[in-house]
Design a protein around this motif. Structure first.
Motif, PDB file in Angstrom:
ATOM      1  N   ARG A   3       0.845  -1.196   0.000  1.00  0.00           N
ATOM      2  CA  ARG A   3       0.000   0.000   0.000  1.00  0.00           C
ATOM      3  C   ARG A   3       0.881   1.247   0.000  1.00  0.00           C
ATOM      4  O   ARG A   3       2.015   1.230   0.472  1.00  0.00           O
ATOM      5  N   GLU A   4       0.323   2.355  -0.512  1.00  0.00           N
ATOM      6  CA  GLU A   4       1.126   3.588  -0.595  1.00  0.00           C
ATOM      7  C   GLU A   4       1.039   4.407   0.670  1.00  0.00           C
ATOM      8  O   GLU A   4       1.847   5.298   0.902  1.00  0.00           O
ATOM      9  N   GLY A   5       0.053   4.155   1.462  1.00  0.00           N
ATOM     10  CA  GLY A   5      -0.072   4.879   2.725  1.00  0.00           C
ATOM     11  C   GLY A   5      -0.580   3.957   3.810  1.00  0.00           C
ATOM     12  O   GLY A   5      -1.100   2.870   3.541  1.00  0.00           O
ATOM     13  N   VAL A   6      -0.426   4.431   5.040  1.00  0.00           N
ATOM     14  CA  VAL A   6      -0.855   3.613   6.179  1.00  0.00           C
ATOM     15  C   VAL A   6      -2.359   3.775   6.359  1.00  0.00           C
ATOM     16  O   VAL A   6      -2.891   4.888   6.274  1.00  0.00           O
ATOM     17  N   GLY A   7      -3.043   2.687   6.572  1.00  0.00           N
ATOM     18  CA  GLY A   7      -4.488   2.745   6.783  1.00  0.00           C
ATOM     19  C   GLY A   7      -4.867   2.203   8.140  1.00  0.00           C
ATOM     20  O   GLY A   7      -4.033   1.647   8.872  1.00  0.00           O
ATOM     21  N   GLU A   8      -6.132   2.360   8.461  1.00  0.00           N
ATOM     22  CA  GLU A   8      -6.635   1.870   9.744  1.00  0.00           C
ATOM     23  C   GLU A   8      -6.439   0.352   9.871  1.00  0.00           C
ATOM     24  O   GLU A   8      -6.172  -0.168  10.947  1.00  0.00           O
ATOM     25  N   GLU A   9      -6.556  -0.315   8.721  1.00  0.00           N
ATOM     26  CA  GLU A   9      -6.418  -1.766   8.760  1.00  0.00           C
ATOM     27  C   GLU A   9      -4.994  -2.177   9.156  1.00  0.00           C
ATOM     28  O   GLU A   9      -4.789  -3.245   9.756  1.00  0.00           O
ATOM     29  N   ASP A  10      -4.035  -1.326   8.819  1.00  0.00           N
ATOM     30  CA  ASP A  10      -2.656  -1.630   9.217  1.00  0.00           C
ATOM     31  C   ASP A  10      -2.483  -1.477  10.727  1.00  0.00           C
ATOM     32  O   ASP A  10      -1.815  -2.295  11.374  1.00  0.00           O
ATOM     33  N   VAL A  11      -3.078  -0.412  11.258  1.00  0.00           N
ATOM     34  CA  VAL A  11      -3.006  -0.224  12.710  1.00  0.00           C
ATOM     35  C   VAL A  11      -3.703  -1.394  13.405  1.00  0.00           C
ATOM     36  O   VAL A  11      -3.180  -1.969  14.365  1.00  0.00           O
ATOM     37  N   ALA A  12      -4.882  -1.753  12.881  1.00  0.00           N
ATOM     38  CA  ALA A  12      -5.620  -2.862  13.498  1.00  0.00           C
ATOM     39  C   ALA A  12      -4.823  -4.161  13.409  1.00  0.00           C
ATOM     40  O   ALA A  12      -4.857  -4.984  14.325  1.00  0.00           O
ATOM     41  N   GLY A  13      -4.080  -4.320  12.319  1.00  0.00           N
ATOM     42  CA  GLY A  13      -3.336  -5.565  12.115  1.00  0.00           C
ATOM     43  C   GLY A  13      -2.170  -5.743  13.078  1.00  0.00           C
ATOM     44  O   GLY A  13      -1.812  -6.870  13.417  1.00  0.00           O
ATOM     45  N   VAL A  14      -1.576  -4.636  13.502  1.00  0.00           N
ATOM     46  CA  VAL A  14      -0.390  -4.757  14.365  1.00  0.00           C
ATOM     47  C   VAL A  14      -0.679  -4.452  15.830  1.00  0.00           C
ATOM     48  O   VAL A  14       0.128  -4.794  16.701  1.00  0.00           O
ATOM     49  N   ALA A  15      -1.816  -3.804  16.091  1.00  0.00           N
ATOM     50  CA  ALA A  15      -2.077  -3.338  17.462  1.00  0.00           C
ATOM     51  C   ALA A  15      -1.954  -4.450  18.517  1.00  0.00           C
ATOM     52  O   ALA A  15      -1.289  -4.246  19.539  1.00  0.00           O
TER      53      ALA A  15
END
Lengths: 581, 313
Positions: free
Chosen positions: B267-279
């Protein structure tokens, strides 16, 4: 197969495949292990050594025994399990349950590992471990062995009846040049089927599959079939043994399953050896059909006679830990406990003489100059050379009391818990007391705790005589005692080997845990205090080395709360003196 | 020339997706601060770490075994040289890890407390100071990704050391018959193939690893310049507040790991799904309960709380 044949087949498989590096012989008498290990060493090749690890093996014995050579010019590294730079041998552990912590840690590092690292005292070596570890243990003692260590010994064979059979008289097996056959899809599926529901990580699956592969190699097969898995499973006791009707060639029997016959190596006879080029025979002979009684479904793993007795419900004894103990500086304990290693000395007490001299020996030439070797004088010793013993701690016991003063009838507690108090006194146990619902508590929403060195501390007697208050922060009291038990028994530096928790309460906690921790009075009192107490109790119930008792204060309303708490703690419910039956 | 310690190609590992993704995140974004893999026995923890290191660094990771002595950790003098009367310095594992970029501690919860303290000193200051055995070396700047594996049956780590691992990935044994079957076939095939003079299967694995390495290296480049929108940094802070994390390291790690995940996902930018994936991996070992010695786990209730925060105020 009799016990000797089964064990010999397993040894031959281990000799063929270095990945079968951890074999546990259940119920083998320790004195017989060295003989069995000698057989395996013989199968590995001429001159292979057996190294025996007893209960006193220290880190230094295992990894780097320093021996200054004559003249002080060089030194020899000769660790028992440091397997680099020498051919694979056998490490024998006569009793896995009494193996030293250092040896257990070494087993975890080495058995079945692809790579081992040694970073000790100036040495930096990595190598591929090839030693085969052979251990014995009584079934009833398996529960005392660390599950981490047991996992490394995935290959199990019952050796209870191996009383007089001699291994040193067995003929040599020509194993060189035998290639490992490929695993068929059916064999992989059969492994998963046999161990269905009993997988504890991949090592059991891999162990059974590799043993089956060894059996297939010994039988001269070029593919591991499901039938080879069954043979291996029977050797390990995972499947019942089939009825054997005919022995078509010496040393070989035929069994049949699902309409197929399969040659089973008993102990590979010399006449079935590979040819001079190292190739093995294509196929074993297939002879007369036989009646087979083996069931297709696996026997219950974990049941009586199972190769994995640790899966059964334990007997309450906690398995040993692999963490190095931290030496507590308790008064009067210097020089107690057996030596398990050494460390940099911080005081001139309990000096480990040999490690100190060895440490100093490395510096002699530098300190004395080139003439040192020819001069006859004592070692140059400095304070930085001093090493002291690292000792195992004296086993300690802990009595933890949770006294709920609001549950009434304090005077009657004595009779019910008297025997346990006497045990605490006799064992010189440390006593940890948590008081709940004391009318004079600094904060009635919180429980209070203190630890006494012994039962004779006057604070303990005083704790039995408090006046009841209005609030019952039972959940907080249990959380305090949980912290104590966790700290004393579960962490790596724990020295307490036996903790007894006694809870005296009617179970009617009326202060939620959050209210105790925030010290804010709850707006209303519901079941939250009780639920919180049960939740904390469940966590205590999962701790090892802790036995719990709950004292029932007797007939009253909501009497089930005490029983619920006992269930959550996995505790024994003691009828209190107030109970009139 | 055959390898001395041939390892299963990383690309052939079966299952354990969370473990593999965690290793990749820690590599792509070193500022995450390493990874602790906590799992029961026989879950391929060590195999995964070694295979990953060989794929990315071309060699085995610098490894600190549980039997290490302090002279090998910190560095000192060569003992064989000392016996001859010479003094030759021998770099310790911490210095070697600084050169390679990774320090792998197998069974980290079995390390002697004294050795743990030595590691903590260096990881927290970023400086290695060797003042022992007559050595007095100037402080060496040392940075490396700390990778640890442990079996929680042997107890947990002190909170200070736990906090030094950016992410904690709990893993469990693969239980599906299909995956176990696949593991068996892969591992036993590897046993056979590695014994061959030349193995097409292993060569294919090496080629897959090379392609994999290029993708991860590209993700590392992409992650460096990837901005994190302000609303996402606020989201990280809100998650940290919801779970009452000790200190601020949790939210910082969460944001950095989200960047790495976005880059790995292309992805070109960070999304909420990325935060949710690593939280979960940034949170679970920093909660206050951990200090009370309670187990480290991510429960259904935790997932519900996280979803609630993600769904907005």
């Amino acid at each position: 197969m009799n016990d000797r044949e089964r064990i010999d087949a397993v040894l031959a498989c281990a000799a063929l495949d270095r990945r079968l590096g951890g074999i546990l012989l259940l119920d083998l008498a320790p004195h017989r292990l060295v003989e069995v290990a000698g057989r395996l060493a013989g199968l590995l090749g001429e001159g292979r050594q057996v190294r025996v690890l007893g209960s006193a093996a220290t880190e230094e014995d295992l990894w780097a025994r320093l021996r200054p050579a004559p003249g002080g010019r060089s030194w020899v590294v000769d660790g028992l399990v440091a397997g680099y730079g020498r051919p694979a041998g056998v490490v024998a552990v006569p009793d896995l349950a009494t193996m030293s912590t250092a040896a257990a840690r070494a087993a975890v590092m080495l058995v079945g590992a692809e790579v081992a690292h040694l970073e000790r005292t100036g040495q930096q070596v990595s190598w591929r471990p090839e030693d085969r570890w052979l251990a014995a243990c009584r079934r009833e003692d398996v529960g005392r062995v660390s599950p981490h260590v047991l996992d490394r010994f995935a290959i199990r064979v019952d050796a209870a009846n191996l009383s007089t059979a001699r291994f040193d008289a067995l003929e040599a097996l020509p194993l060189a040049g035998r290639a490992l056959p490929d695993l068929s899809a059916g064999a992989a599926g059969r492994v998963v089927e046999v161990l269905a529901g009993h997988a504890r990580g991949a090592r059991r699956d891999l162990g059974l599959a590799r043993l089956a592969r060894g059996m297939a190699a010994l039988a001269g097969a070029d593919t591991v079939l499901a039938e080879h898995v069954d043979v291996a499973a029977r050797v390990m006791g995972l499947l019942a043994a089939p009825e054997v009707v005919a022995a078509p060639v010496p040393g070989e029997r035929v069994v049949r399953r699902a309409g197929q016959e399969l040659a089973v190596p008993r102990a590979l006879p010399a006449e079935r050896a590979g040819d001079a080029a190292g190739r093995v025979r294509d196929e074993p002979e297939r002879l007369a059909p036989v009646v087979v009684a083996a069931p297709d479904v696996p026997d219950a793993v974990g049941g009586p006679g199972s190769p994995y007795p640790e899966d059964e419900v334990g007997d309450g004894r906690a398995p040993s830990t692999l963490t190095l103990v931290w030496q507590r500086a308790l008064p009067g304990t210097w020089g107690h406990g057996h030596v398990i290693g050494d460390r940099q000395a911080h005081e001139v007490r309990d000096i480990a003489v040999v490690p100190t001299l060895l440490k100093a020996a490395t510096q002699q030439a530098r300190r004395c100059g080139p003439g040192h070797v020819r001069s006859a004088h004592p070692l140059h010793l400095t304070a930085s050379d001093l090493r002291s013993h690292r000792r195992a701690p004296q086993p300690r016991r802990l009595l933890a009391l949770v006294l709920d003063h609001t549950s009434g009838r304090q005077g009657e507690w004595y009779d019910a818990i008297g025997p346990y108090l006497r045990w605490a006194y006799a064992a010189r146990a440390t006593v940890s007391v948590v008081e709940v619902g004391d009318a004079d508590a600094a904060d009635e929403l919180c429980a209070a705790a203190f630890t006494a060195r012994s039962l004779l501390d006057p604070r303990v007697a005083a704790a039995f005589e408090r006046r009841p208050g209005r609030a019952t922060p039972l959940a907080h009291g249990l959380s305090l005692v949980a912290e104590t038990l966790q700290r004393e028994t579960q962490q790596g530096n724990a020295a307490v080997t036996d903790a007894l928790l006694i809870v005296v309460t009617d179970g009617r906690g009326n202060v939620p845990l959050a209210a105790s921790r925030s010290r804010r009075r709850p707006e209303r009192v519901g079941r939250e205090g009780v639920e919180d107490a049960l939740e904390v109790a469940r966590k205590i119930g999962r701790l090892n080395r802790v036995r719990s008792l709950v004292l029932d204060p007797g007939p009253r309303t909501a009497a089930h709360l005490t029983a619920d708490l006992a269930d959550a703690l996995r505790a024994t419910l003691l009828p209190g003196a107030g109970r009139d039956g | 020339m055959p390898e001395r310690h041939p390892l299963l190609p990383y690309s052939y590992l079966v299952g354990q997706e969370a473990l593999r993704r965690g290793l990749e995140i820690a590599y792509v974004m070193p500022s995450v601060g390493g990874i602790l893999i906590s799992g029961e026995r026989g879950t391929a923890k060590s195999t995964a770490v070694r295979s990953f290191a060989r794929m990315m660094y071309g060699e085995l990771p610098v490894t600190l075994p549980i039997n290490a002595t302090d002279d090998r950790v910190m560095g000192g003098l060569r003992i064989d040289a000392l016996m001859r009367g010479d003094t030759e310095e021998q770099p310790g594992l911490l210095e070697q890890a600084g050169e390679q970029g990774v320090l792998y501690v197998d069974e980290v919860n079995l390390l002697d407390d004294h050795i743990v303290n030595l590691i903590l000193d260096v990881v927290s200051t970023g400086l290695l100071v060797v003042q022992r055995e007559g050595l007095d070396k100037p402080a060496i700047p040392v940075t490396f990704t700390l990778v640890g594996t442990m079996n929680p049956e042997e107890g947990t780590l002190r909170p200070q050391l736990l906090d030094r691992f950016g992410l904690l990935v709990p893993i469990s044994a693969e239980t599906s018959a299909e995956t176990r079957n696949e593991v068996l076939k892969t591992v036993l095939r590897f046993d056979v193939e590695r014994a061959k003079e030349r193995s097409g299967w292993l060569e294919d694995g090496a080629a897959l690893d090379r392609a994999h390495r290029e993708r991860i290296a590209a993700a590392r480049e992409a992650a460096r310049g990837m901005p994190v929108r302000e609303e996402l940094t606020i989201l990280c802070a809100r998650i940290a507040a919801e779970f009452e994390l000790a200190g601020h390291r949790g939210e910082i790690v969460m944001a950095q790991a989200a960047r790495a995940l976005a880059a790995l996902e292309g992805r070109e930018g960070v999304g909420e799904e990325d935060v949710a994936g690593v939280a979960p991996y940034a949170i679970m070992h920093r909660r206050r309960e951990v200090a009370y010695g309670e187990g480290i786990a991510w429960t259904g209730e935790d997932a519900r709380r996280l979803r609630k925060v993600l769904s907005g105020p």
